[in-house]
Design a protein around this motif. Structure first.
Motif, mmCIF file in Angstrom:
data_model
loop_
_atom_site.group_PDB
_atom_site.id
_atom_site.type_symbol
_atom_site.label_atom_id
_atom_site.label_comp_id
_atom_site.label_asym_id
_atom_site.label_seq_id
_atom_site.Cartn_x
_atom_site.Cartn_y
_atom_site.Cartn_z
ATOM 1 N N GLY A 121 0.996 -1.225 -0.109
ATOM 2 C CA GLY A 121 -0.028 0.073 -0.088
ATOM 3 C C GLY A 121 0.708 1.373 0.163
ATOM 4 O O GLY A 121 0.509 2.234 -0.944
ATOM 5 N N LEU A 122 1.922 1.218 0.908
ATOM 6 C CA LEU A 122 2.662 2.398 0.778
ATOM 7 C C LEU A 122 3.440 2.731 -0.365
ATOM 8 O O LEU A 122 3.642 3.801 -1.051
ATOM 9 C CB LEU A 122 3.728 2.185 1.939
ATOM 10 N N LEU A 123 3.908 1.582 -1.138
ATOM 11 C CA LEU A 123 4.491 1.502 -2.246
ATOM 12 C C LEU A 123 3.531 2.284 -3.447
ATOM 13 O O LEU A 123 3.948 2.917 -4.208
ATOM 14 C CB LEU A 123 4.956 0.089 -2.724
ATOM 15 N N GLN A 124 2.274 1.836 -3.482
ATOM 16 C CA GLN A 124 1.469 2.345 -4.225
ATOM 17 C C GLN A 124 1.126 3.863 -4.278
ATOM 18 O O GLN A 124 1.133 4.754 -5.066
ATOM 19 C CB GLN A 124 0.070 1.433 -3.966
ATOM 20 N N GLN A 125 1.156 4.434 -2.970
ATOM 21 C CA GLN A 125 0.962 5.793 -2.758
ATOM 22 C C GLN A 125 2.092 6.542 -3.072
ATOM 23 O O GLN A 125 1.966 7.670 -3.729
ATOM 24 C CB GLN A 125 0.908 5.837 -1.129
ATOM 25 N N TYR A 126 3.358 5.649 -2.757
ATOM 26 C CA TYR A 126 4.617 6.585 -3.352
ATOM 27 C C TYR A 126 4.603 6.541 -5.000
ATOM 28 O O TYR A 126 4.906 7.597 -5.460
ATOM 29 C CB TYR A 126 5.593 5.582 -2.898
ATOM 30 N N LEU A 127 4.143 5.546 -5.577
ATOM 31 C CA LEU A 127 4.287 5.277 -6.851
ATOM 32 C C LEU A 127 3.185 6.627 -7.693
ATOM 33 O O LEU A 127 3.481 7.040 -8.587
ATOM 34 C CB LEU A 127 4.193 3.955 -7.761
ATOM 35 N N ALA A 128 2.090 6.668 -6.994
ATOM 36 C CA ALA A 128 0.928 7.580 -7.249
ATOM 37 C C ALA A 128 1.526 9.005 -7.030
ATOM 38 O O ALA A 128 1.019 9.774 -8.046
ATOM 39 C CB ALA A 128 -0.290 7.293 -6.502
ATOM 40 N N GLY A 129 2.184 9.240 -6.043
ATOM 41 C CA GLY A 129 2.903 10.449 -5.945
ATOM 42 C C GLY A 129 3.772 10.886 -6.829
ATOM 43 O O GLY A 129 3.775 11.928 -7.342
ATOM 44 N N VAL A 130 4.709 9.942 -7.234
ATOM 45 C CA VAL A 130 5.491 10.168 -8.331
ATOM 46 C C VAL A 130 4.910 10.367 -9.672
ATOM 47 O O VAL A 130 5.461 11.415 -10.426
ATOM 48 C CB VAL A 130 6.670 8.817 -8.299
ATOM 49 N N ALA A 131 3.851 9.711 -9.975
ATOM 50 C CA ALA A 131 3.283 9.583 -11.186
ATOM 51 C C ALA A 131 2.803 11.154 -11.231
ATOM 52 O O ALA A 131 2.668 11.744 -12.486
ATOM 53 C CB ALA A 131 2.235 8.762 -11.501
ATOM 54 N N ILE A 132 2.161 11.694 -10.337
ATOM 55 C CA ILE A 132 1.476 12.802 -10.045
ATOM 56 C C ILE A 132 2.489 13.976 -10.391
ATOM 57 O O ILE A 132 2.365 14.917 -11.268
ATOM 58 C CB ILE A 132 0.618 13.082 -8.918
ATOM 59 N N ASN A 133 3.655 13.937 -9.737
ATOM 60 C CA ASN A 133 4.847 14.714 -9.856
ATOM 61 C C ASN A 133 5.347 14.962 -11.287
ATOM 62 O O ASN A 133 5.723 15.953 -11.544
ATOM 63 C CB ASN A 133 5.788 14.449 -8.810
ATOM 64 N N GLN A 134 5.295 13.849 -11.823
ATOM 65 C CA GLN A 134 5.947 13.811 -13.263
ATOM 66 C C GLN A 134 5.030 14.533 -14.235
ATOM 67 O O GLN A 134 5.345 15.004 -15.304
ATOM 68 C CB GLN A 134 6.097 12.171 -13.626
#
Length: 107
Positions: free
Chosen positions: A91-104
């Motif tokens: 879950g934490l990894l998915q949140q992190y990856l979602a945050g990275v995708a938004i930042n990109q």
């Protein structure tokens, strides 16, 4: 027959330490051990105690069987705890990856 077959299998699978030291350490104090020895030296008088003398040879088997069952339960609990932790980390990894995708996406 099933119990005897399991006892044979346990004997084949036991470690060298178990073969050399087949007894488990006692959690009784010295006084409690002396009392237990004194009681065990007295001949049994009750019918159930007399019947149980026939099964004294299986005591070692039941100790090992119970030890194996306890280890199995402990491993099940550890596995469940690791599965929960794994789920949390995913879950934490998915949140992190979602945050990275938004930042990109936001240059």
């Amino acid at each position: 027959q099933r119990i005897l077959r399991l006892a044979e299998m346990c004997r084949r699978l036991e470690t060298e330490e178990e073969k050399v030291l087949p007894f488990y350490p006692s959690s009784l104090t010295e006084g409690e051990q002396q009392n237990a020895r004194r009681v065990l030296e007295q001949p049994p008088t009750e019918p159930l105690a007399l019947a149980l003398q026939d099964y004294v040879g299986l005591e070692r088997f039941w100790k090992r069987f119970n030890k194996a069952k306890l280890e199995e339960k402990a491993l099940e609990q550890a596995r469940a705890a690791l599965a929960d932790r794994n789920q949390n980390l995913r879950g934490l990894l998915q949140q992190y990856l979602a945050g990275v995708a938004i930042n990109q996406k936001m240059p």
